[in-house]
Enzyme design. Structure first.
Site: not given
Lengths: 428, 428
Positions: B14, B105, B134, B187, B190, B201, B205, B302
């Site tokens: 990022v 986050k 994103g 990709g 991870e 994750d 959020k 991304g």
């Protein structure tokens, strides 16, 4: 707690919804926003309508002057629609130092430069999220979220009436006239449906959205406009067969060649996210050079969804001490340096009524070839509605608008071969 | 022209995207936003990485103190991820009077109360659109567009990795392990995929989004969490057969019974707008009492899509002279008055491995009936993978979570009848 007084001009569908939302949610806003939003005045000729909504008699103003001189009114909400008297009322309010929230797309599209000038002069706010696509948060997304992008294109289903009609025609195979009648009965279409079905409403919204997206004024008069009145169930069915859904699409593109803005019936691939936007739902699909694709989807019209956008602006206005107007060059006309593309590129659906005899396809193909039009898909039916005639349907590769129009003229000039029944653009 | 200095902490995915966007679009922002955004410093341990991105050597800071004492830096962008040292760095920046934009986050979810306190004390801005989903403009939509609504529910596909894996499992019939390996190679996942595939994750959020939506702090520890590691191709196929698509869904609901927050694999009707959100695309579906349904769709991760959100916040911060933080009660813990619903209601998919003998269905049915569970759909296969066993699949009507768990225990206790293989919640 900070008290903020609101006046509502017009208690029609959106005005009624706004009144209801503000009064029913007053405590919610005290709790969650730390402000006390109070409706201090309404302006509504139909006194009975106002009273039936529960407006206390002493809050019904006699005229705009009474509202402008009411020191308890901080924000004036214009939800009347149409240019006059809305425009004069909004200017009066701004000149009296009131901030304005409007849902009036025609007014904002045509006169935003005048309104913004008055707002700046009087240091007032001017908010217009509700002018485009009801409850869908698209204006602020363009201004405050996607503003770092070079926006490449914006494609929207931004008129609820036409999307309702096309969805019903697609699902039920009914004719335009039949579905329009049903839509009018259900309140999805107005008695005079011209503004919606001929695409005017969509051009007003596209003018506002593309001006914001491309940071330059795009007058609605520059938008190529076609409505849906000529669409037949046959076209919808052939589209289906080829994997497409028919929508009234508003398209804005910004490329090195210039800016391209158009509203017309369009086939979209049935796998595209916009293809599943049905009935009176609306959506805007934005492509930026960094964010890639974003779609914003929701109710594009209706009392409460549009009121949600109006009230969102009222709260933003009330809780943000310094105001913000817009970031595009808010001029009356387009910047002379802006280049508009009229001979744009697109794929096309072309349906012919062809004579059922040998050599027709060869002749049509040679006309296409002469205009550098390359065919991607073709359907040739065994028989048509008229004896001796068969439908012949083509989908072309990307080609220039003017080449297609010339090919159409050439085909029609050879009336012993075929006649063009419909030409519809395709987004793949 | 107003010059605004930016420092970027961390030049990972990022951070690299943000540096690229700011430097390549500098002229665009001069023209469209009237500001000159200049990257004054970066903080990146990997010097080679910084240089390969084109950062001039003299802009690579030795430490956070250098950035905090640089008078040319107005905005500090934290895109490092993780709690420390990100937290200390952000607090240092705020205490040095710099505004902060973050995409972190985990940090924001866990410590927003501390960060906001420091921001307010120092009269600095604190922006966090990039923490959630994103490039999808969801934070500002909740704060500035939908804030007049009583938000009833929020449902999101808010993790790109798991959506990519589930999409591939659905389209190709591949196993979780196979697809995970492919996703790692590409990709999309991870090397240590736990944070994504176990739903952490998504809980970070959902904590942020539901705190904003419901105007009260929803700590991530209150969120019921299940990941996707147990999902089998068989479950996905049975779901398909019954008209459902399997997604890792983050769900927040606010009703009179209290607040309900959960992240778990969920079947969605294949006609629901969320069902067509595929691959690494994300979407949030919000229902408000006035706006009705709104869906915001786009790239949830991304380099450039997330950079788009970061830069949107930078520009907002630079062009809005008075700052705004958030409107929820930004406390460390949940308000003691907030009621959390753990015995929530849902429809359920229950798959059994049943003995292939008479009376099994009757016995299972009587267990369901004992717990007031009513069956909506059922599939009984002719044969299963193990001889003498057959798969038995049920979709229930709305029922209480705890009733289902008790029924599962009861079925498993009668091992001569059937064993429960999977229990997956269903949104219809």
């Amino acid at each position: 707690m900070k008290k903020v007084g609101v006046a509502i001009l017009g208690l029609g569908v959106v005005g009624g919804g706004t009144y209801k939302m503000l009064t029913e949610h007053r405590e919610l806003y005290q709790k969650t926003q730390g402000i006390d939003l109070v409706v201090e005045n309404v302006l509504e000729r139909n006194r009975e309508r106002a009273l039936s909504l529960g407006v206390p008699e002493n809050k019904i103003a006699a005229n705009i002057a009474e509202i402008c001189s009411n020191p308890d009114v901080d924000i004036v909400v214009e939800v009347m629609g149409g240019v006059e008297p809305a425009k004069s009322f909004v200017l009066s309010a701004l000149n009296a130092g009131k901030s304005v929230v409007t849902s009036n797309k025609e007014l904002f599209c045509k006169y935003s430069h005048e309104l913004e000038k008055a707002a700046r002069k009087n240091n007032c706010g001017l908010f217009y999220e509700a002018t485009c696509v009801g409850g869908v948060p698209v204006i602020r997304a363009l201004l405050d979220n996607l503003q770092g992008n070079n926006v490449l294109s914006i494609m929207g289903i931004i008129n609820g009436t036409t999307n309702y009609i096309l969805t019903k025609m697609t699902d039920d195979g009914a004719s335009y006239a039949e579905v329009l009648k049903e839509a009018q009965r259900l309140g999805y279409a107005e008695a005079n449906p011209t503004a919606d079905v001929e695409g005017y409403d969509a051009t007003y919204k596209l003018s506002i959205l593309s001006s914001l997206a491309f940071h330059t004024k795009i007058p609605y008069t520059k938008i190529h406009r076609e409505g849906i009145t000529q669409i037949t169930p046959a076209d919808i069915q052939y589209g289906k067969q080829l994997g497409y859904v028919l929508k009234l699409l508003a398209i804005g593109k910004n490329s090195e060649d210039g800016i391209e803005v158009r509203v017309h019936p369009t086939y979209i691939k049935n796998t595209h996210p916009l293809a599943s936007v049905k009935d009176s739902y609306n959506a805007v699909y934005i492509t930026g050079d960094c964010v890639e694709d974003v779609m914003l989807y929701g109710r594009g019209a209706g009392a409460m969804p549009t009121a949600s956008a109006v009230v969102g602006d009222i709260i933003y206005c009330a809780t943000h001490p310094s105001f913000r107007y817009s970031t595009f060059k808010n001029t009356e006309e387009a910047d002379p340096a802006t280049k508009f593309v009229d001979n744009f590129k697109s794929a096309y659906y072309i349906r012919l009524d062809a004579h059922d005899k040998a050599g027709v396809l060869a002749k049509v193909s040679s006309i296409f070839s002469r205009h550098n039009i390359s065919v991607a898909q073709m359907i040739q039916e065994d028989e048509g509605e008229t004896e001796g005639h068969v439908p012949l349907v083509f989908i072309t590769h990307q080609t220039k608008e003017k080449s297609v129009m010339k090919a159409v003229d050439d085909i029609n000039a050879t009336s012993d071969i075929a006649e063009v029944v419909s030409v519809i653009r395709v987004v793949s």
